[in-house]
Design a protein around this motif. Structure first.
Motif, PDB file in Angstrom:
ATOM      1  N   TYR A  80       0.839  -1.204   0.000  1.00 39.75           N
ATOM      2  CA  TYR A  80       0.000   0.000   0.000  1.00 39.75           C
ATOM      3  C   TYR A  80       0.874   1.253   0.000  1.00 39.75           C
ATOM      4  N   PHE A  81       2.025   1.166   0.641  1.00 41.01           N
ATOM      5  CA  PHE A  81       2.934   2.307   0.690  1.00 41.01           C
ATOM      6  C   PHE A  81       3.529   2.584  -0.692  1.00 41.01           C
ATOM      7  N   VAL A  82       4.074   1.553  -1.339  1.00 45.53           N
ATOM      8  CA  VAL A  82       4.741   1.770  -2.638  1.00 45.53           C
ATOM      9  C   VAL A  82       3.739   2.041  -3.751  1.00 45.53           C
ATOM     10  N   SER A  83       2.456   1.752  -3.521  1.00 48.92           N
ATOM     11  CA  SER A  83       1.432   2.138  -4.495  1.00 48.92           C
ATOM     12  C   SER A  83       1.303   3.648  -4.574  1.00 48.92           C
ATOM     13  N   GLU A  84       1.761   4.322  -3.518  1.00 45.74           N
ATOM     14  CA  GLU A  84       1.577   5.766  -3.412  1.00 45.74           C
ATOM     15  C   GLU A  84       2.894   6.538  -3.400  1.00 45.74           C
ATOM     16  N   PHE A  85       3.951   5.938  -2.833  1.00 45.72           N
ATOM     17  CA  PHE A  85       5.243   6.628  -2.683  1.00 45.72           C
ATOM     18  C   PHE A  85       6.301   5.925  -3.526  1.00 45.72           C
ATOM     19  N   ASN A  86       6.994   6.699  -4.318  1.00 46.04           N
ATOM     20  CA  ASN A  86       8.052   6.133  -5.160  1.00 46.04           C
ATOM     21  C   ASN A  86       9.405   6.413  -4.512  1.00 46.04           C
ATOM     22  N   VAL A  87       9.729   5.602  -3.500  1.00 50.80           N
ATOM     23  CA  VAL A  87      11.009   5.746  -2.798  1.00 50.80           C
ATOM     24  C   VAL A  87      11.669   4.376  -2.736  1.00 50.80           C
ATOM     25  N   PRO A  88      12.994   4.320  -2.641  1.00 49.64           N
ATOM     26  CA  PRO A  88      13.679   3.028  -2.626  1.00 49.64           C
ATOM     27  C   PRO A  88      13.398   2.233  -1.351  1.00 49.64           C
ATOM     28  N   VAL A  89      13.400   0.906  -1.500  1.00 46.58           N
ATOM     29  CA  VAL A  89      13.174  -0.011  -0.381  1.00 46.58           C
ATOM     30  C   VAL A  89      14.404  -0.892  -0.226  1.00 46.58           C
ATOM     31  N   PHE A  90      14.932  -0.974   1.009  1.00 45.68           N
ATOM     32  CA  PHE A  90      16.159  -1.712   1.283  1.00 45.68           C
ATOM     33  C   PHE A  90      15.872  -2.871   2.234  1.00 45.68           C
ATOM     34  N   GLY A  91      16.488  -4.016   1.981  1.00 47.38           N
ATOM     35  CA  GLY A  91      16.334  -5.165   2.873  1.00 47.38           C
ATOM     36  C   GLY A  91      17.261  -6.280   2.452  1.00 47.38           C
ATOM     37  N   SER A  92      17.398  -7.295   3.297  1.00 48.16           N
ATOM     38  CA  SER A  92      18.224  -8.448   2.945  1.00 48.16           C
ATOM     39  C   SER A  92      17.610  -9.187   1.761  1.00 48.16           C
ATOM     40  N   GLU A  93      18.365 -10.091   1.177  1.00 44.98           N
ATOM     41  CA  GLU A  93      17.923 -10.781  -0.036  1.00 44.98           C
ATOM     42  C   GLU A  93      16.578 -11.482   0.172  1.00 44.98           C
ATOM     43  N   PHE A  94      16.458 -12.230   1.263  1.00 45.58           N
ATOM     44  CA  PHE A  94      15.217 -12.966   1.479  1.00 45.58           C
ATOM     45  C   PHE A  94      14.069 -12.036   1.887  1.00 45.58           C
ATOM     46  N   THR A  95      14.372 -11.010   2.652  1.00 46.12           N
ATOM     47  CA  THR A  95      13.335 -10.031   3.023  1.00 46.12           C
ATOM     48  C   THR A  95      12.770  -9.360   1.780  1.00 46.12           C
ATOM     49  N   ILE A  96      13.632  -8.987   0.851  1.00 47.24           N
ATOM     50  CA  ILE A  96      13.174  -8.359  -0.395  1.00 47.24           C
ATOM     51  C   ILE A  96      12.346  -9.344  -1.219  1.00 47.24           C
ATOM     52  N   ALA A  97      12.748 -10.623  -1.216  1.00 46.12           N
ATOM     53  CA  ALA A  97      11.974 -11.629  -1.952  1.00 46.12           C
ATOM     54  C   ALA A  97      10.552 -11.737  -1.391  1.00 46.12           C
ATOM     55  N   LEU A  98      10.425 -11.733  -0.076  1.00 50.60           N
ATOM     56  CA  LEU A  98       9.096 -11.787   0.537  1.00 50.60           C
ATOM     57  C   LEU A  98       8.315 -10.496   0.298  1.00 50.60           C
ATOM     58  N   ALA A  99       9.015  -9.365   0.293  1.00 48.94           N
ATOM     59  CA  ALA A  99       8.357  -8.087   0.017  1.00 48.94           C
ATOM     60  C   ALA A  99       7.793  -8.064  -1.402  1.00 48.94           C
ATOM     61  N   LYS A 100       8.522  -8.635  -2.341  1.00 48.71           N
ATOM     62  CA  LYS A 100       8.042  -8.684  -3.720  1.00 48.71           C
ATOM     63  C   LYS A 100       6.799  -9.564  -3.843  1.00 48.71           C
ATOM     64  N   ILE A 101       6.784 -10.678  -3.104  1.00 50.12           N
ATOM     65  CA  ILE A 101       5.594 -11.546  -3.105  1.00 50.12           C
ATOM     66  C   ILE A 101       4.391 -10.773  -2.575  1.00 50.12           C
ATOM     67  N   ALA A 102       4.599 -10.013  -1.493  1.00 42.90           N
ATOM     68  CA  ALA A 102       3.516  -9.215  -0.921  1.00 42.90           C
ATOM     69  C   ALA A 102       3.005  -8.188  -1.928  1.00 42.90           C
ATOM     70  N   CYS A 103       3.918  -7.563  -2.662  1.00 47.05           N
ATOM     71  CA  CYS A 103       3.529  -6.520  -3.616  1.00 47.05           C
ATOM     72  C   CYS A 103       2.803  -7.091  -4.825  1.00 47.05           C
ATOM     73  N   GLU A 104       3.058  -8.348  -5.151  1.00 46.39           N
ATOM     74  CA  GLU A 104       2.378  -8.976  -6.286  1.00 46.39           C
ATOM     75  C   GLU A 104       0.871  -9.094  -6.055  1.00 46.39           C
ATOM     76  N   ASN A 105       0.460  -9.130  -4.789  1.00 46.84           N
ATOM     77  CA  ASN A 105      -0.958  -9.303  -4.466  1.00 46.84           C
ATOM     78  C   ASN A 105      -1.748  -7.997  -4.461  1.00 46.84           C
ATOM     79  N   GLU A 106      -1.063  -6.874  -4.629  1.00 48.38           N
ATOM     80  CA  GLU A 106      -1.731  -5.563  -4.613  1.00 48.38           C
ATOM     81  C   GLU A 106      -1.569  -4.905  -5.980  1.00 48.38           C
ATOM     82  N   GLU A 107      -2.672  -4.591  -6.622  1.00 50.81           N
ATOM     83  CA  GLU A 107      -2.652  -4.106  -7.999  1.00 50.81           C
ATOM     84  C   GLU A 107      -1.747  -2.896  -8.171  1.00 50.81           C
ATOM     85  N   GLY A 108      -1.842  -1.919  -7.264  1.00 51.43           N
ATOM     86  CA  GLY A 108      -1.073  -0.690  -7.420  1.00 51.43           C
ATOM     87  C   GLY A 108       0.414  -0.857  -7.183  1.00 51.43           C
ATOM     88  N   ALA A 109       0.832  -2.009  -6.603  1.00 50.17           N
ATOM     89  CA  ALA A 109       2.245  -2.199  -6.253  1.00 50.17           C
ATOM     90  C   ALA A 109       2.972  -3.137  -7.204  1.00 50.17           C
TER      91      ALA A 109
END
Length: 566
Positions: A80-109
């Motif tokens: 919901y945040f990245v659907s509205e704000f275009n700022v970089p997101v930082f995290g470990s390799e696996f954390t980013i992988a899970l974040a991408k999965i979460a974003c796949e479920n939201e149309e705006g992200a």
């Protein structure tokens, strides 16, 4: 003017929804972007995320979002945040992988792709601060604490953590790095409080692994394991024990399959046997004592899935005699009622229940001793307990005082409170807009307190509907008002109540029609007030009263053709 500001948009005096802000001059650093699951009073709400209003007002100052780990309480609001704000997101390799999965479920992200993989050795220089990281132990691999280094000292954010000397590679805390940070000078420590109230030390993970293995060996039937999908430490223990006891494992739940397959590809999980995993459709080929069902639940809520299995509402899997429901997650105290109801329904279905928490103190969060050790390693000038309800934050503060921290140097924040560090002193200063944004289906933030209040009233006292048709020009009611209700009273058994209500509506409507200054809103309000007074007198309940007024015009106009002259 302050040099450093610290505030919480979520995560204090509550479970989950972690989102903390460190402002250094004109730069905003966001630490985690999580959600929480609703409690009973949030009727129909799916999830709750922080209010982003303050960030909207200062969007040009945001330099990035820094994620501590891959659980929903840290990354769940990110789509919901990245659907509205275009700022970089930082995290470990696996954390980013899970974040991408979460974003796949939201149309705006879905199209957002400004992700940056970092590790415990990464340092990122910004204009007013340097961001660095340190390895921590949690139930998901590559968990990191975050350091915001300023010219006034360090602000340290732990994320979720605990200390476990037996932790395996990928889960180990870097104690040497913590000691180094302590020598640099920590002005503020934002530290996990979720387990601060528990005086007992949690057992090491190898003890939990042995319990899982014993359970699989001695239960002569099917075992349904309830586990959070992103708790990879627990899932690896389940896979290892199943392989050792020659059982097959089937994954249920879309979230679990996606997370586990991602972890396997990234080698954060490994299969002890190649043919260990089977599809749910293949379970019929095996005897119950050969099967392990790994249920992670939708959105990481396995207890809801167990409840549905016990009540015959889960597609493909129903609990029955001989089954064991093995709860390997540790629910929060807020879910005690739900856990009790789930256990009851499992027993009614003929199955048995076992939970790790029945036998051991198991947690992915720091104990009292862990919290005290962290303070002794970092020597913070100020402590800000976070991540937990107020009683947990208070317990954290008490344990800090026992190792020498002064009470005036400990801040128990509310969401929205702002701490300012200036002239070598931390003070409670202003506050910012903070609260809950409710997610209901596809709606984000369109459910407010008024809607929740109406839902609460509807759930408690139901709805009472009065339909009346009027002819305003003739100042009369066309027909007797029709009265109905849902969730209020049984209509057939309350005919006198309905008849009297119809008469009240008729009188109110006629009085308004006879008034020269007729007003639609006044008429509806009049009906509500009179009905509300009568219904409370008769039933001591306050249903939602819905007046429906329809107007007709009975004058018909005809085009009369002139008759030809005779």
């Amino acid at each position: 003017m302050s040099d450093v500001k610290i505030s919480a948009l979520g995560g204090v005096r509550e479970n989950g929804k972690n989102m903390y802000i460190v402002e250094v001059k004109d730069e905003i650093f966001i630490l985690d972007c999580g959600l929480k699951y609703p409690e009973n009073e949030l009727l129909g709400i799916d999830t709750v995320i922080p209010n982003f209003d303050y960030l909207r007002e200062n969007s040009e100052k945001i330099v990035g979002v820094f994620l501590s780990h891959g659980h929903a309480d840290a990354i769940g609001a990110l789509p919901y945040f990245v659907s509205e704000f275009n700022v970089p997101v930082f995290g470990s390799e696996f954390t980013i992988a899970l974040a991408k999965i979460a974003c796949e479920n939201e149309e705006g992200a879905k199209k957002f792709n400004d992700f940056h993989v970092i590790n415990a050795d990464t340092e990122i220089d910004f204009e007013n601060a340097t961001i660095s990281f340190f390895s921590t132990t949690h139930s998901v691999p590559e968990s990191l604490g975050i350091v915001v280094k300023t010219n006034k000292g360090d602000v340290v954010y732990t994320g979720d953590f605990k200390f476990d000397q037996t932790a395996s590679v990928g889960y180990r805390t870097d104690f040497g790095r913590l000691a180094e940070i302590g020598k640099e000078g920590v002005i503020a420590l934002l530290s996990d409080s979720a387990n601060a109230e528990n005086p007992a030390e949690p057992v090491d993970e190898h003890v939990i692994a042995d319990l899982i293995s014993e359970t699989f060996e001695y239960h002569k039937g099917r075992v349904i394991v309830a586990c959070v999908a992103s708790n990879l430490m627990r899932i690896q223990q389940v896979l290892d024990a199943a392989a050792a006891k020659d059982r097959k494992v089937t994954l249920t739940g879309f979230d679990a399959e996606k997370v586990i397959n991602t972890a396997l590809k990234m080698k954060k999980l490994h299969l002890p046997k190649k043919d260990l995993l089977i599809k749910p459709a293949s379970m019929g080929k095996y005897q119950p004592e050969q099967l392990i069902v790994l249920e992670a639940g939708r959105a990481g809520e396995p207890l809801k899935s167990l409840y549905r299995m016990a009540t015959g509402k889960y597609k493909g899997i129903n609990l029955s005699e001989g089954d064991l429901a093995f709860i390997t997650t540790t629910p929060s105290h807020a879910m005690d009622t739900k856990v009790a109801k789930t256990r009851d329904m499992i027993y009614r279905a003929g199955a048995e229940v076992k939970a790790i928490s029945d036998e051991y103190n198991s947690s992915g969060h720091a104990s009292k001793r862990d919290l005290q050790l962290l303070i002794n390693l970092l020597h913070p000038k100020y402590l800000v307990p976070i991540q937990g309800e107020y009683r947990l934050m208070f317990a954290h503060a008490e344990s800090a005082q026992q190792v020498g921290m002064k009470p005036q140097n400990i801040f128990l924040l509310k969401n929205g409170d702002v701490l300012e560090y200036a002239k070598n002193k931390m003070i409670m200063a202003s506050s910012v807009e903070a609260g809950n944004t409710m997610i209901d289906g596809s709606g984000v933030g369109d459910i407010g307190n008024i809607v929740l209040r109406d839902r609460k009233v509807l759930s408690d006292d139901g709805i009472f509907i009065a339909v009346v048709t009027i002819d305003r020009k003739k100042h009369r009611i066309i027909d007797t008002p029709k009265i109905t209700s849902r969730g209020f009273v049984f209509v057939k058994a309350s005919r006198d109540l309905m008849t009297e209500s119809a008469e009240i509506v008729s009188k109110v409507v006629q009085d308004n029609l006879d008034n020269k200054e007729f007003d639609w809103s006044h008429l509806k309000q009049d009906i509500r007030e009179n009905l509300n007074h009568y219904l409370y007198e008769q039933t001591h309940r306050h249903p939602v009263i819905l007046p429906i007024i329809m107007e007709v015009n009975q004058h018909r106009h005809y085009n009369k053709k002139k008759q030809p002259a005779k």
